[in-house]
Design an enzyme around this catalytic site. Structure first.
Site, PDB file in Angstrom:
ATOM      1  N   ARG A 228      -0.313   4.596   1.614  1.00  0.00           N
ATOM      2  CA  ARG A 228      -0.804   4.247   0.281  1.00  0.00           C
ATOM      3  C   ARG A 228      -0.357   2.827  -0.066  1.00  0.00           C
ATOM      4  O   ARG A 228       0.746   2.405   0.295  1.00  0.00           O
ATOM      5  CB  ARG A 228      -0.239   5.198  -0.773  1.00  0.00           C
ATOM      6  CG  ARG A 228      -0.872   6.571  -0.790  1.00  0.00           C
ATOM      7  CD  ARG A 228      -2.312   6.523  -1.317  1.00  0.00           C
ATOM      8  NE  ARG A 228      -2.951   7.835  -1.364  1.00  0.00           N
ATOM      9  CZ  ARG A 228      -3.690   8.342  -0.378  1.00  0.00           C
ATOM     10  NH1 ARG A 228      -3.908   7.670   0.728  1.00  0.00           N
ATOM     11  NH2 ARG A 228      -4.253   9.535  -0.525  1.00  0.00           N
TER      12      ARG A 228
ATOM     13  N   HIS B  72      -9.157   0.842   3.737  1.00  0.00           N
ATOM     14  CA  HIS B  72      -8.785   2.254   3.532  1.00  0.00           C
ATOM     15  C   HIS B  72      -9.727   3.184   4.304  1.00  0.00           C
ATOM     16  O   HIS B  72     -10.332   4.094   3.734  1.00  0.00           O
ATOM     17  CB  HIS B  72      -8.791   2.601   2.024  1.00  0.00           C
ATOM     18  CG  HIS B  72      -7.993   3.845   1.713  1.00  0.00           C
ATOM     19  ND1 HIS B  72      -7.263   4.005   0.564  1.00  0.00           N
ATOM     20  CD2 HIS B  72      -7.818   5.006   2.400  1.00  0.00           C
ATOM     21  CE1 HIS B  72      -6.689   5.201   0.557  1.00  0.00           C
ATOM     22  NE2 HIS B  72      -7.014   5.829   1.675  1.00  0.00           N
TER      23      HIS B  72
HETATM   24  P1  NDP Z   1       2.640  15.426   5.326  1.00  0.00           P
HETATM   25  O1  NDP Z   1       2.900  16.009   3.990  1.00  0.00           O
HETATM   26  O2  NDP Z   1       2.246  16.325   6.436  1.00  0.00           O
HETATM   27  O3  NDP Z   1       3.952  14.639   5.824  1.00  0.00           O
HETATM   28  C1  NDP Z   1       4.688  13.832   4.985  1.00  0.00           C
HETATM   29  C2  NDP Z   1       5.942  13.367   5.721  1.00  0.00           C
HETATM   30  O4  NDP Z   1       6.605  12.392   4.919  1.00  0.00           O
HETATM   31  C3  NDP Z   1       6.941  14.494   5.964  1.00  0.00           C
HETATM   32  O5  NDP Z   1       7.528  14.352   7.244  1.00  0.00           O
HETATM   33  C4  NDP Z   1       7.992  14.265   4.889  1.00  0.00           C
HETATM   34  O6  NDP Z   1       9.308  14.690   5.218  1.00  0.00           O
HETATM   35  C5  NDP Z   1       7.976  12.757   4.807  1.00  0.00           C
HETATM   36  N1  NDP Z   1       8.541  12.317   3.530  1.00  0.00           N
HETATM   37  C6  NDP Z   1       8.114  12.603   2.278  1.00  0.00           C
HETATM   38  N2  NDP Z   1       8.931  12.056   1.355  1.00  0.00           N
HETATM   39  C7  NDP Z   1       9.902  11.410   2.040  1.00  0.00           C
HETATM   40  C8  NDP Z   1      11.054  10.677   1.664  1.00  0.00           C
HETATM   41  N3  NDP Z   1      11.376  10.490   0.379  1.00  0.00           N
HETATM   42  N4  NDP Z   1      11.843  10.179   2.638  1.00  0.00           N
HETATM   43  C9  NDP Z   1      11.549  10.394   3.941  1.00  0.00           C
HETATM   44  N5  NDP Z   1      10.467  11.088   4.377  1.00  0.00           N
HETATM   45  C10 NDP Z   1       9.668  11.598   3.430  1.00  0.00           C
HETATM   46  O7  NDP Z   1       1.577  14.269   5.114  1.00  0.00           O
HETATM   47  P2  NDP Z   1       0.438  13.772   6.128  1.00  0.00           P
HETATM   48  O8  NDP Z   1       1.069  13.403   7.405  1.00  0.00           O
HETATM   49  O9  NDP Z   1      -0.693  14.731   6.148  1.00  0.00           O
HETATM   50  O10 NDP Z   1      -0.112  12.463   5.348  1.00  0.00           O
HETATM   51  C11 NDP Z   1       0.745  11.386   5.027  1.00  0.00           C
HETATM   52  C12 NDP Z   1       0.045  10.433   4.067  1.00  0.00           C
HETATM   53  O11 NDP Z   1      -0.953   9.680   4.739  1.00  0.00           O
HETATM   54  C13 NDP Z   1      -0.726  11.086   2.920  1.00  0.00           C
HETATM   55  O12 NDP Z   1       0.147  11.478   1.868  1.00  0.00           O
HETATM   56  C14 NDP Z   1      -1.679   9.981   2.496  1.00  0.00           C
HETATM   57  O13 NDP Z   1      -1.110   9.217   1.471  1.00  0.00           O
HETATM   58  C15 NDP Z   1      -1.822   9.131   3.748  1.00  0.00           C
HETATM   59  N6  NDP Z   1      -3.203   9.154   4.258  1.00  0.00           N
HETATM   60  C16 NDP Z   1      -3.892   7.969   4.358  1.00  0.00           C
HETATM   61  C17 NDP Z   1      -5.167   7.941   4.875  1.00  0.00           C
HETATM   62  C18 NDP Z   1      -5.902   6.664   5.092  1.00  0.00           C
HETATM   63  O14 NDP Z   1      -7.088   6.690   5.427  1.00  0.00           O
HETATM   64  N7  NDP Z   1      -5.272   5.520   4.946  1.00  0.00           N
HETATM   65  C19 NDP Z   1      -5.839   9.186   5.284  1.00  0.00           C
HETATM   66  C20 NDP Z   1      -5.028  10.361   5.157  1.00  0.00           C
HETATM   67  C21 NDP Z   1      -3.762  10.336   4.645  1.00  0.00           C
HETATM   68  P3  NDP Z   1       9.654  16.242   5.470  1.00  0.00           P
HETATM   69  O15 NDP Z   1       9.050  16.552   6.806  1.00  0.00           O
HETATM   70  O16 NDP Z   1      11.129  16.281   5.514  1.00  0.00           O
HETATM   71  O17 NDP Z   1       9.022  17.010   4.350  1.00  0.00           O
HETATM   72  C1  OXD Z   2      -6.374  10.679   2.206  1.00  0.00           C
HETATM   73  C2  OXD Z   2      -7.018   9.364   2.239  1.00  0.00           C
HETATM   74  O1  OXD Z   2      -5.349  10.847   1.557  1.00  0.00           O
HETATM   75  O2  OXD Z   2      -8.169   9.259   2.720  1.00  0.00           O
HETATM   76  O3  OXD Z   2      -6.896  11.592   2.874  1.00  0.00           O
HETATM   77  O4  OXD Z   2      -6.424   8.382   1.799  1.00  0.00           O
END
Ligand code: NDP
Ligand code: OXD
Length: 314
Positions: free
Chosen positions: A229, A277
């Site tokens: 993000r 994006h």
């Molecule tokens: P998940 O919820 O599966 O994973 C999130 C990870 O981040 C987990 O390992 C979590 O830790 C870690 N995390 C969260 N908060 C913290 C913190 N404060 N400190 C350290 N680690 C932290 O998410 P996804 O992998 O499915 O997606 C990740 C992000 O990718 C989405 O939230 C979205 O914003 C972005 N995205 C962007 C897209 C694009 O096109 N650019 C498309 C899709 C998604 P823990 O394992 O310990 O819970």
């Molecule tokens: C998502 C994105 O969060 O597309 O899936 O950014």
């Protein structure tokens, strides 16, 4: 019983068209159609308008078009007692995996430097480091972070990961929490951000973070790749770091303001790769199939999958 589709900036009509046969006989409506708010049991939402949920008193679940739910959780009037299901799907995961692999490979081969040299018809004999000497660190060891790290295993990079709770991923050195962050950064040459946007992670890609990355392997300095993000990055810090050599290069798919304004200095930086994006878009066919299955299974008594934990914010 009905599904309301509320997708801002997306071809909403296309999603409705795909969903209708998949959830039939359930009704599927768009925002501008006539419907009784009390009949709406599911909402599929992306960047919902404030008040999007007003009057929807019979909701069984809110379905997030995206994997990231930050905009949804910030929506004024979001009911606090309705479960939220986010989009987790092999199509989206493989798109993100491919983006990360492409960007890591490009930077490990010093792509932005050779591109800049080519544009000036300049023969630049910089030598990319050996893959085995490079460390790739992924922030976020969730669905997308783990998929990216797994795909990177076919190369010889050392792979590191950072998450909130300690997470074991085969072949990956993992670090956790604020205490593990500096050790993780000090060993990372190419930093990939795949975190959710929460109050704890907002602005995490800042000058201080950049200054803690390992500096002695990539000849032009460490690299960041942000596909999570725009709120994770402090763009004024990024511009400075990419200009003064604190960072050698960056790949940015997300921005503080989207679309990235034409006036942003990021556009003009030759060591910054910009995409709009699109690292992992939610494919309409895959998404309609996923959400229709969620609804059908839930109506048949199955628990909802991929639930958002509102306390954690992801
Ligand atoms: P998940 O919820 O599966 O994973 C999130 C990870 O981040 C987990 O390992 C979590 O830790 C870690 N995390 C969260 N908060 C913290 C913190 N404060 N400190 C350290 N680690 C932290 O998410 P996804 O992998 O499915 O997606 C990740 C992000 O990718 C989405 O939230 C979205 O914003 C972005 N995205 C962007 C897209 C694009 O096109 N650019 C498309 C899709 C998604 P823990 O394992 O310990 O819970
Ligand atoms: C998502 C994105 O969060 O597309 O899936 O950014």
């Amino acid at each position: 019983m009905a599904l309301l589709v509320h997708l801002n900036g997306i071809d909403e009509a296309r999603w409705v068209e795909l969903l209708r046969p998949l959830v039939s006989p359930m009704k599927v409506v768009q925002r501008d159609e006539d419907f009784d708010p009390h009949e709406i049991t599911y909402v599929l939402a992306w960047k919902p308008d404030s008040g999007a949920f007003d009057g929807l008193t019979n909701l069984k679940a809110i379905l997030s078009y995206g994997a990231g739910v930050d905009a949804l959780l910030d929506c004024p009037g979001l009911p606090d007692d309705v479960p939220i299901v986010r989009f987790v799907d092999p199509d989206l995961t493989s798109r993100m995996r491919d983006y990360v692999v492409a960007e890591v490979l490009a930077h490990s081969r010093l792509e932005t430097r050779f591109r800049a040299a080519q544009l000036q018809s300049r023969w630049q004999e910089a030598v990319p480091p050996r893959a085995e000497d490079l460390n790739v660190g992924v922030m976020g060891l969730g669905v997308l972070g783990q998929a990216a790290l797994s795909a990177l295993s076919v190369f010889d990079y050392e792979r590191l990961g950072w998450s909130r709770a300690q997470t074991v991923v085969a072949g990956v050195q993992s670090f956790s929490g604020p205490d593990g962050l500096d050790r993780f950064l000090s060993r990372t040459d190419i930093l990939v951000c795949l975190l959710p946007l929460t109050p704890e992670t907002r602005g995490i890609l800042n000058r201080q973070t950049f200054g803690k990355l390992r500096r002695d392997v990539l000849p032009f300095g460490p690299v960041i790749i942000n596909a999570a993000r725009g709120g994770h990055q402090v763009e004024t810090d990024l511009v400075l770091a990419l200009t003064d050599g604190t960072l050698g290069a960056a790949s940015l798919d997300v921005f503080e303001t989207e679309p990235l304004p034409a006036t942003s200095p990021l556009w003009g930086l030759p060591n910054c790769r910009i995409t709009p994006h699109i690292a992992a878009v939610s494919d309409p066919q895959a998404g309609a199939t996923y959400f229709a299955r969620v609804i059908r299974d839930h109506e048949a008594g199955a628990p909802l999958p991929n639930l958002v934990d509102r306390e954690r914010g992801y």
